[in-house]
Design an enzyme around this catalytic site. Sequence first.
Site, PDB file in Angstrom:
ATOM      1  NE  ARG A  27      -1.212   2.461   2.928  1.00 34.46           N
ATOM      2  CZ  ARG A  27      -0.662   3.556   3.452  1.00 34.46           C
ATOM      3  NH1 ARG A  27      -0.547   4.662   2.731  1.00 34.46           N
ATOM      4  NH2 ARG A  27      -0.208   3.554   4.704  1.00 34.46           N
ATOM      5  CG  ASP A  28       3.554   4.131   2.949  1.00 35.46           C
ATOM      6  OD1 ASP A  28       3.241   5.117   2.256  1.00 35.46           O
ATOM      7  OD2 ASP A  28       4.341   4.202   3.899  1.00 35.46           O
ATOM      8  CG  HIS A 220       5.459   4.251   9.190  1.00 35.84           C
ATOM      9  ND1 HIS A 220       4.515   3.486   8.557  1.00 35.84           N
ATOM     10  CD2 HIS A 220       6.126   4.896   8.199  1.00 35.84           C
ATOM     11  CE1 HIS A 220       4.608   3.656   7.246  1.00 35.84           C
ATOM     12  NE2 HIS A 220       5.579   4.513   7.010  1.00 35.84           N
ATOM     13  CG  HIS A 222       9.807   7.479   5.691  1.00 38.41           C
ATOM     14  ND1 HIS A 222       9.447   7.736   4.390  1.00 38.41           N
ATOM     15  CD2 HIS A 222       8.695   6.981   6.287  1.00 38.41           C
ATOM     16  CE1 HIS A 222       8.174   7.417   4.206  1.00 38.41           C
ATOM     17  NE2 HIS A 222       7.695   6.957   5.347  1.00 38.41           N
ATOM     18  CB  CYS A 253       6.035  11.169   2.166  1.00 38.29           C
ATOM     19  SG  CYS A 253       4.682  12.256   2.637  1.00 38.29           S
ATOM     20  CG  ASN A 262       7.788   3.309   4.122  1.00 39.60           C
ATOM     21  OD1 ASN A 262       7.378   4.086   4.957  1.00 39.60           O
ATOM     22  ND2 ASN A 262       7.154   3.104   2.962  1.00 39.60           N
TER      23      ASN A 262
END
Length: 314
Positions: A27-28, A220, A222, A253, A262
């Site tokens: 997804r991300d 979460h 990065h 992002c 990520n």
Amino acid sequence: MSADGLPMVVPAAGLPARVRIHEVGARDGLQNEQRAVPTAVKAEFIRRLAESGLTTIEATSFVRPDWVPQLADAEELFGEVRGIPGVALPVLVPNRRGLDRALALGADRVAVFASATESFAKANLNRTVDESLAVFEPVVRHAKDAGVHVRGYVSMCFGDPWEGAVPPHQVARVCTALRDMGCDELSLGDTIGVATPGQVRGLLGLLNERGVPTDVLGVHFHDTYGQALANTLAALQHGVTTVDASAGGLGGCPYAKSATGNLATEDLVWMLHGLGIETGVDLGRLTATSVWMAAHLDRPSPSRTVRALSHKDQ
């Protein structure tokens, strides 16, 4: 673990025995691709991730197709992958309409996406922080009434590209609001990758003081400044047992141009296994999956572990 016995396992005191990896690559990661990935490839990606031992795989997002065209196939994709034995498939829902779409397909885990800063709330949600929380409140309530597990993402927890450093109390206010709505867990996002371990420990401590227990928190990170693993270790030392990561380091992002991908799931697994922490993940199979996806995306994986292990196999 690789065939030569690496990484060498040397446990450290004060760390959890097991970590649950919340895989966000499907997804991300894929929502940030310039071109849409075919639905069949996404479905196969999710199946391969599951076969590698990952038990929480964020599948897609039920957003308006014109907002995120890369995820316009949410219904079709979720219909193809739902029901994988032993695997939770949470989905992102931005509003009540998105939730209704997800519930109609049988989704039993959803997530809402909040911001700790006004600038990012405006850029990402086109609302103020308080306005976005007001939108989420009935979504979370309805999801809980339907017996669905709800995750609350909080982005820009450590730094914002427009506002700079983010005061921890600002993050705590959003986190406590989401908890009060009924969110079962919270994911603390370092959206532009600027956090350092001291910040991580400080925020986690403040959240505990404000009544948010560690066992509902995930992190979460990065890796913009190469701090993602160091920050993860700081969170583990505090007692966090849920870590978000993305297979092959996919993702970034779209609203924070400096943000790199990520934390790569393979890099995380290498560190965790070296510390003797159980994940249930077969690193070899996971690496092969990321190499396979990198070929579909026509570029090498940014994960250092993927590069190292795939090079050894050549």
